[in-house]
Write an enzyme that holds these catalytic residues in place. Structure first.
Site, PDB file in Angstrom:
ATOM      1  N   ARG A   1      69.208  40.209 -31.495  1.00 35.84           N
ATOM      2  CA  ARG A   1      69.681  41.474 -32.056  1.00 35.84           C
ATOM      3  C   ARG A   1      70.016  42.399 -30.887  1.00 35.84           C
ATOM      4  O   ARG A   1      69.197  42.654 -30.014  1.00 35.84           O
ATOM      5  CB  ARG A   1      68.630  42.099 -32.980  1.00 35.84           C
TER       6      ARG A   1
ATOM      7  N   HIS B   1      64.923  47.300 -33.116  1.00 36.85           N
ATOM      8  CA  HIS B   1      64.335  46.624 -34.276  1.00 36.85           C
ATOM      9  C   HIS B   1      64.729  47.341 -35.561  1.00 36.85           C
ATOM     10  O   HIS B   1      65.200  46.714 -36.512  1.00 36.85           O
ATOM     11  CB  HIS B   1      62.815  46.588 -34.132  1.00 36.85           C
TER      12      HIS B   1
ATOM     13  N   TYR C   1      61.126  47.057 -23.583  1.00 42.79           N
ATOM     14  CA  TYR C   1      60.597  45.690 -23.555  1.00 42.79           C
ATOM     15  C   TYR C   1      61.661  44.619 -23.314  1.00 42.79           C
ATOM     16  O   TYR C   1      61.332  43.434 -23.202  1.00 42.79           O
ATOM     17  CB  TYR C   1      59.840  45.384 -24.865  1.00 42.79           C
TER      18      TYR C   1
END
Length: 371
Positions: free
Chosen positions: A270, A274, A284
């Site tokens: 993706r 999120h 991250y």
């Protein structure tokens, strides 16, 4: 003197590697849009290939517009989909109208292309009850927010199809994080035990919010988790629409022929956060990792393939983009015109007969809403 217990005569590491090595990644198109596995090519006409590309382009625009609408406060919950178009749309493209989709919260594109009006998808995002009123004949349920719960539901829906003798399947989706949930294991185990016609898709986009897949499981692949349930598992290049289509179509044929469920792991990515609820992927994910996966973009790969066949060009793509923009504009207008949701609406939907403790509250809200 007591004899020493003999050490078990097997190599644990070799056993683990043997299992993992059974799950090689299925790929048909490489990153340059070249066919590298002719034997696995699905039988799709030029018109079907163009339609699949149309849906992928349209959905990329839908994702961009949805992010913009969310930032404007015109949509509520939204989980970006850019990067996962091949995994999502090629899998849905392999289905038939009578098949049933049980989506996760990122899987709104699949149910739109399966028949859910776009305006209702927007209302779902806003938390409006009309967004969950699925039209007759559209075989989908509302996106599941609880991680992995749709796997249990899919096993049940598929078993119901089997008992009715329907030549159809139930398909569901979760992410790599969902494969760590108990519902995931219970769902694939139940479906396997009863040979239910189900297809379980795990879209491995490498991060369950911020947790890398390597920290979620010691298994080398998610596909190999099918072994414990006694069902087939396959790992697919989730950025390759032809590979995804071929895997799902084959799983569907197996299911309707009474051979039971299949677990499919799609390796995808993706590009966005999120969800739009404050996640910052730069905390991250590295720029190098993003760059690596951008080179695998499913739209770029498929575009090259179709252009080489002489059945796609910039003019066709621009026409799809303009159509998407117009239809999205009209859909959000329809959503805006929906009656404002009332508290009494929710009570009426939730209960056939109101409990005593809510009757007084209902009368209070009804009085306020009538003013």
């Amino acid at each position: 003197m007591a004899s020493k217990t003999k050490k078990a005569q097997f190599d644990v590491q070799a056993q683990l590697e043997q299992v993992a090595n059974q799950f090689q990644t299925l790929q048909i198109l490489n990153e340059e849009g070249e066919v590298v596995n002719e034997s696995a090519m699905p039988d799709l006409s030029d018109e079907q290939l163009q339609e699949l590309m149309t849906r992928m382009v349209y959905t990329r625009i839908l994702d961009q517009r949805s992010i913009s609408l969310n930032r404007q406060g015109r949509l509520g919950f939204y989980a970006p989909t850019a990067g996962q178009e091949a995994s999502q749309l090629a899998s849905q493209f392999a289905l038939e109208k009578e098949d049933f989709i049980l989506p996760g919260y990122r899987d709104v594109p699949q149910i739109i292309w399966h028949g859910l009006p776009l305006s209702q998808a927007f209302l779902f995002s806003r938390g409006h009850f009309q967004g969950n009123q699925i039209p007759e004949g559209v075989n989908v349920i509302s996106p599941q927010i609880i991680i992995g719960a749709q796997y249990i539901q899919t096993a049940g829906v598929a078993l119901g199809m089997k008992k009715r003798g329907a030549k159809a399947v139930a398909i569901t989706y979760t992410g790599d994080g969902g494969a760590s949930q108990g519902d995931f294991y219970e769902g694939i185990n139940f479906a396997g035990a009863f040979k239910a016609p189900a297809i379980f898709v795990v879209q491995n986009n490498r991060f369950a919010i911020s947790t890398p897949v390597e920290k979620q499981s010691a298994a080398k692949t998610i596909a190999q988790k099918a072994v414990a349930a006694g069902i087939p598992g396959i790992q697919v290049d989730g950025m390759d629409p032809l590979a995804v289509y071929a895997a799902v179509r084959e799983a569907r044929e197996r299911a309707i022929n009474g051979e039971g469920p299949t677990l499919i792991e799609t390796l995808t990515y993706r590009y966005g956060p999120h969800t739009m609820a404050g996640d910052d992927p730069t905390r991250y994910r590295t720029a190098d990792l993003d760059s690596e996966w951008e080179k695998k973009d499913p739209l770029v790969r498929f575009r090259k393939f179709l252009e080489n066949k002489g059945i796609w060009n910039e003019e066709k793509e621009n026409a799809v983009i303009e159509r998407a923009k117009e239809e999205i504009k009209e859909a959000i207008k329809i959503a805006d015109e929906a009656p404002k949701q009332k508290v009494t609406d929710l009570m009426n939907i939730m209960y056939e007969e109101l409990p005593v403790n809510l009757k007084e509250q209902y009368e209070i809200y009804a009085a306020k809403e009538s003013k």
